[in-house]
Motif scaffolding. Structure first.
Motif, short mmCIF file in Angstrom:
data_model
loop_
_atom_site.label_atom_id
_atom_site.label_comp_id
_atom_site.label_asym_id
_atom_site.label_seq_id
_atom_site.Cartn_x
_atom_site.Cartn_y
_atom_site.Cartn_z
N LEU A 257 21.65 63.89 -54.21
CA LEU A 257 23.09 63.25 -54.55
C LEU A 257 24.37 62.89 -54.14
N LYS A 258 24.60 61.96 -53.64
CA LYS A 258 25.84 61.40 -52.81
C LYS A 258 26.71 61.09 -54.30
N PHE A 259 27.74 61.86 -53.23
CA PHE A 259 29.14 61.48 -54.69
C PHE A 259 29.57 60.52 -53.66
N THR A 260 30.04 59.41 -54.01
CA THR A 260 31.41 58.62 -53.11
C THR A 260 32.50 58.00 -54.37
N PRO A 261 33.32 58.42 -53.77
CA PRO A 261 35.41 58.90 -54.65
C PRO A 261 35.75 57.47 -54.51
N VAL A 262 35.79 56.92 -55.10
CA VAL A 262 37.20 55.66 -55.40
C VAL A 262 38.28 55.51 -55.57
N ASP A 263 39.73 55.21 -54.76
CA ASP A 263 40.61 55.31 -55.17
C ASP A 263 41.36 53.42 -56.09
N GLU A 264 42.27 54.18 -56.53
CA GLU A 264 42.53 53.71 -57.54
C GLU A 264 42.59 52.14 -57.07
N ALA A 265 42.97 51.74 -55.53
CA ALA A 265 43.32 50.57 -55.02
C ALA A 265 41.50 49.27 -55.01
N GLY A 266 40.21 50.90 -54.66
CA GLY A 266 39.24 50.48 -54.93
C GLY A 266 38.79 50.30 -53.25
N ASN A 267 39.35 51.39 -52.61
CA ASN A 267 38.60 52.21 -51.34
C ASN A 267 37.89 53.45 -51.40
N GLU A 268 36.86 53.06 -50.69
CA GLU A 268 35.89 54.32 -50.86
C GLU A 268 36.32 55.80 -50.44
N GLY A 269 36.31 57.20 -50.69
CA GLY A 269 37.08 57.59 -50.08
C GLY A 269 35.87 58.39 -49.25
N GLN A 270 36.00 60.04 -48.68
CA GLN A 270 34.59 59.87 -47.39
C GLN A 270 33.73 61.11 -49.47
N PRO A 271 32.43 60.66 -48.19
CA PRO A 271 31.15 60.60 -49.55
C PRO A 271 30.71 62.45 -49.90
N ARG A 272 30.49 62.87 -50.43
CA ARG A 272 30.06 63.92 -50.26
C ARG A 272 28.95 64.52 -51.13
N HIS A 273 28.37 65.15 -50.86
CA HIS A 273 26.41 64.82 -50.96
C HIS A 273 26.72 66.25 -51.88
N LEU A 274 26.01 66.63 -53.02
CA LEU A 274 25.63 67.49 -54.69
C LEU A 274 24.17 67.38 -53.68
N PRO A 275 24.26 69.38 -53.35
CA PRO A 275 23.01 69.84 -52.99
C PRO A 275 22.30 69.38 -54.18
N ILE A 276 20.61 69.16 -54.58
CA ILE A 276 20.23 68.57 -55.57
C ILE A 276 19.54 70.10 -56.08
N GLU A 277 19.35 71.22 -55.10
CA GLU A 277 18.55 71.65 -55.55
C GLU A 277 19.71 73.15 -56.05
N SER A 278 21.18 72.73 -56.26
CA SER A 278 22.33 73.52 -56.65
C SER A 278 22.87 73.03 -57.36
N VAL A 279 22.06 71.88 -58.23
CA VAL A 279 22.63 71.32 -59.63
C VAL A 279 22.32 71.96 -60.60
N GLU A 280 23.01 71.77 -61.73
CA GLU A 280 22.50 72.36 -63.06
C GLU A 280 22.51 71.26 -63.81
N GLU A 281 23.79 71.18 -64.07
CA GLU A 281 24.17 70.02 -64.87
C GLU A 281 25.18 68.89 -64.43
N LEU A 282 25.44 68.16 -65.32
CA LEU A 282 26.63 67.06 -64.64
C LEU A 282 27.69 66.36 -65.70
N TYR A 283 28.98 67.08 -65.47
CA TYR A 283 30.18 66.11 -66.49
C TYR A 283 30.50 65.58 -65.72
N VAL A 284 31.33 64.53 -66.49
CA VAL A 284 31.28 63.14 -66.30
C VAL A 284 32.68 63.19 -66.68
#
Lengths: 87, 334
Positions: free
Chosen positions: B20-47
């Motif tokens: 999984l790749k999570f790319t944060p977006v700020d208020e102006a719509g600019n993309e921040g540095q993406p973070r890779h979530l290791p899929i094998e260590s993800v239990e669940e996601l809270y959004v």
């Protein structure tokens, strides 16, 4: 268990190695990963890594620790990426 | 160990190289540095923030049996993405439904669930009673009501007693919490800080129960204490009943009394009070820590995390509906 994985592989294979490690551990710096992982999952990753690597040229080093708390992590300078689970 | 990930920042979640790749977006719509979530260590996601996803991600999450829970701007639970059931067991399903339809079998379970909840509430109150809080009255009242549980004939009678117990229980909160007044439970919307925290905590507890049920063979829509209605997973509500005092209320007390969450962590809107992102984030952090804390389990004789206690409760229920041992609710013993 808590693991720090460091690899040094030929440029041709570095992309594959990066992608593999991303699936199991958190990226913190170029060719450096860390994270909590179960022994079985780690084994799985090593098997996959073996398929990618060429033993005469490449290496993968694993620093293992029973728990993250036995590890004193200190970042000097810029932290490229944190490993927490609150984004 | 797998861990849950909490997404507060708005951004885009995508599937990249089988992880999984999570790319944060700020208020102006600019993309921040993406973070890779290791899929094998993800239990669940809270959004909690605004999240962009596409079907590729959902397919992937489904394949890995990872639930995603969504919450709206007001921190209300909106729903969950639950991958296809992977632990199907027709036998359990039939047994569970039977246990519900036969009043003779349903009532004991409902009563046990409530008895467990009352026992845990009393534990919480007694703990603070020893700490020079004047809680004699609510404790006596709850004990009194608890005696009446065996007499209840129908589940609505039970729910009536439950309401009375809760009322007495929540009255004691003003005595326990030092700097804030609660003045009774108010929800939809919560009227003050304490209520806002309880609502938020209950919701986290509810989703945790739902997730644990998902990873067992029980059907989350068939419940025993709450009437299985529409639109909701009522078995999760049943289980949450037992665990709310243990997990949520004790956490609320300690976060407020230790001043970890303070007045500037809340926002007021019209006549409601909500947690700000800072507060919600902080609460989730301590909640996460609490879930991973372990206790020495008496009958299993090993250390068990709070999270796992809920799973054990599911196993006990499964055994009960399959007529393999009687269900005894989890009661705090410390």
């Amino acid at each position: 268990m808590y693991v720090i994985a460091v690899y040094d592989v030929n440029e041709k294979r570095v992309g594959k190695m990066l992608k593999l490690c991303r699936r199991y551990l958190n990226w913190i710096q170029n060719s450096v990963f860390e994270g909590e992982i179960t022994p079985v999952k780690l084994q799985e990753m090593v098997v996959e890594a073996n398929k990618i690597m060429q033993k005469e040229e490449d290496s993968l080093i694993l620093f293992k620790s029973r728990d993250a708390r036995w590890l004193d992590k200190e970042v000097i300078g810029l932290e490229r990426m944190s490993t927490d689970n609150f984004l | 160990m797998k861990k849950p990930y909490y997404l507060f920042n708005p951004g885009r979640l995508s599937r990249k190289d089988n992880t999984l790749k999570f790319t944060p977006v700020d208020e102006a719509g600019n993309e921040g540095q993406p973070r890779h979530l290791p899929i094998e260590s993800v239990e669940e996601l809270y959004v909690f923030g605004a999240l962009d996803v596409n079907s590729a991600v959902l397919n992937f999450l489904g394949q890995e049996s990872i639930c995603v829970h969504f919450f709206n701007y007001y921190e209300h639970y909106t729903g969950s993405f639950m991958p296809r059931d992977y632990l199907l067991a027709g036998k359990v399903q039939i047994a569970q439904t039977r246990a519900y339809t036969e009043a003779k079998r349903r009532m004991p379970i409902a009563r046990s669930l409530l008895d467990g909840a009352a026992a845990n509430m009393l534990r919480v109150l007694r703990y603070y009673g020893y700490r020079e809080r004047d809680l004699g009255l609510p404790i006596a009242a709850i004990e009194d009501l608890r005696q009446r549980l065996p007499d209840a004939k129908t589940s609505s009678e039970l729910m009536g007693i439950e309401g009375n117990i809760r009322q007495n229980y929540y009255q004691a909160f003003d005595e326990i919490i030092l700097d804030y007044d609660m003045g009774g439970r108010s929800k939809r919307p919560p009227k003050n800080e304490v209520n806002a925290m309880i609502s938020y905590g209950n919701m986290l507890c509810y989703t945790q129960c739902l997730k644990q049920i998902y990873h067992t063979q029980l059907n989350p829509t068939i419940s025993f204490l709450h009437e299985p209605g529409y639109r909701r997973y009522s078995l999760a509500l049943d289980l949450a009943e037992i665990f709310k005092p243990v997990l949520v209320d004790r956490l609320v007390f300690s976060l407020l009394n230790k001043k970890i969450i303070q007045a500037n962590d809340f926002r007021w809107e019209l006549n409601k009070c909500l947690l700000k992102e800072s507060g919600a984030r902080n609460f989730a952090k301590y909640w996460d820590e609490r879930m991973n804390e372990t206790i020495q389990h008496r009958s299993l004789n090993k250390k068990v995390s709070y999270k796992h206690l809920i799973r054990l409760e599911c196993y006990k229920l499964t055994k009960h509906v399959l007529n393999d041992g009687e269900y005894k609710p989890f009661k705090m013993w410390w």
